[in-house]
Design an enzyme around this catalytic site. Structure first.
Site, mmCIF file in Angstrom:
data_model
loop_
_atom_site.group_PDB
_atom_site.id
_atom_site.type_symbol
_atom_site.label_atom_id
_atom_site.label_comp_id
_atom_site.label_asym_id
_atom_site.label_seq_id
_atom_site.Cartn_x
_atom_site.Cartn_y
_atom_site.Cartn_z
ATOM 1 C CG HIS A 1 -0.136 0.148 2.533
ATOM 2 N ND1 HIS A 1 0.577 -0.914 3.076
ATOM 3 C CD2 HIS A 1 0.060 1.195 3.382
ATOM 4 C CE1 HIS A 1 1.155 -0.525 4.194
ATOM 5 N NE2 HIS A 1 0.869 0.753 4.403
ATOM 6 C CG ASP B 1 1.821 5.216 4.634
ATOM 7 O OD1 ASP B 1 1.200 4.134 4.652
ATOM 8 O OD2 ASP B 1 2.942 5.357 5.154
ATOM 9 C CG HIS C 1 5.181 1.039 2.673
ATOM 10 N ND1 HIS C 1 4.610 2.163 2.098
ATOM 11 C CD2 HIS C 1 4.650 0.977 3.920
ATOM 12 C CE1 HIS C 1 3.796 2.750 2.958
ATOM 13 N NE2 HIS C 1 3.795 2.046 4.072
ATOM 14 N NE ARG D 1 8.347 -4.519 10.712
ATOM 15 C CZ ARG D 1 9.401 -3.753 10.417
ATOM 16 N NH1 ARG D 1 10.612 -4.254 10.582
ATOM 17 N NH2 ARG D 1 9.243 -2.527 9.958
#
Length: 337
Positions: free
Chosen positions: A210, A212, A267, A277
């Site tokens: 996607h 931002d 990204h 993570r």
């Protein structure tokens, strides 16, 4: 601790990779590294936004105390039993979420806390979590978000200077506005379960590809890998983690304001089969009523026509949240040549 059955886990995994296409080969590439304590780095910032839409910053001045404090609070929350975490939800639109990303069917191997960066959130929602003090997590978030806002404005002003735009707060004033629609997100990607091995080594998506929609995003994570960005030629590259630095994304709104000169980077995050993570992302957004359009000063300098229709941030945000993650959201706002 909640133990998921093999059937439930397999169903979740199947949903996450249902429409996933195997990635292109990952090409080695040097991510732009920029020392933002050096005023002369403004030209490097501009070049990174033009070529990648993404860069890493060092000497950022964010106190390590703020980072450590928030990370500890986040670890306490995410390591709690699912039955306790679910008591803090559902999203309304802020709060705790798990697997489901947005309202349109996107899912990932991720759980998260989504907060407004500019309005008071009811942190008493976290009271059911044993070991989590609502005041402590509120203070940790507030300190961190203020530091992110400060850094984001510094970077945006350096970019304006690099573009020779006056006044230099043309971008940063939108984040400083008391009505700025900025967000803060804590993402936790648990290790993939053993059942993942049944999928013949396919990369499990933690958070799908996607861009931002906001102006700028500031990301910091622990030392677990997973983040990837897409280059202009469509190849994906892995971003080596660095828990002491920050990674900056150009958002869709900044791409429009620079008339496409800066690139909003696509990204994604791949889940890790061994380690969890944890990432913290500040999304700097304008007020809902703000009109977004290419800056007139850039059009005059470049003798260009506007590539985009004017729209308000509310209009774009509404459109973006009706779309799927991987959709090209800006295409609806491009001018037909």
């Amino acid at each position: 601790m909640v133990v998921l059955s093999r059937q439930v886990v397999n169903e979740q995994l199947s949903s996450i990779i249902k429409n996933y296409k195997s990635p292109s080969s990952f090409f080695p590439c040097n991510i732009p590294l920029i020392d933002i304590s050096n005023p002369e780095s403004k030209n490097q910032l501009v070049k990174a936004c033009e070529e990648f839409g993404f860069f890493k910053v060092v000497n950022h001045g964010v106190p390590m105390e703020f980072i450590t404090k928030l990370e500890l609070e986040a670890i306490k929350f995410f390591s709690s039993p699912m039955s306790q975490k679910e008591k803090t939800g559902p999203l309304d639109p802020f709060g705790y979420g798990n697997k489901k990303i947005g309202p349109n069917g996107d899912v990932g191997w991720v759980e998260y806390i989504l907060l407004s960066a500019n309005s008071e959130f009811n942190y008493q929602k976290f009271a059911p979590i044993l070991g989590v003090n609502p005041k402590d997590i509120r203070d940790a978030v507030n300190d961190y978000v203020l530091a992110m806002k400060k850094m984001a404005c510094e970077i945006l002003e350096m970019l304006a200077e690099g573009l020779k735009i006056h006044p230099k707060n043309v971008f940063s004033k939108l984040l400083m506005d008391e009505k700025s629609d900025s967000l803060f997100r804590l993402n936790h990607y648990p290790p993939c379960p053993d059942e993942f091995q049944e999928y013949n080594g396919r990369n499990l998506i933690g958070f799908g590809e996607h861009t931002d929609p906001q102006i700028i995003s500031l990301l910091r994570s622990n030392n677990t890998s997973g983040l990837q960005i897409s280059l202009v030629d469509g190849h994906w590259i892995s971003v080596p983690p660095d828990q002491n630095s920050f990674f900056i994304n150009v958002g869709d709104s900044l791409q429009v304001m620079t008339n496409g000169r800066f690139k909003s980077v696509k990204h994604r995050v791949l889940a890790n089969s061994v380690k969890s993570r944890l990432s913290m992302i500040y999304f700097g957004g304008p007020p809902l009523s703000e009109k977004i359009a290419p800056l007139a000063s850039l059009l005059i300098k470049g003798d260009q026509d506007s590539l985009y229709k004017e729209f308000t941030w509310f209009e774009y945000k509404t459109s973006a949240y009706k779309s799927r993650l991987a959709d090209n959201r800006l295409v609806l706002f491009e001018k037909v040549v």
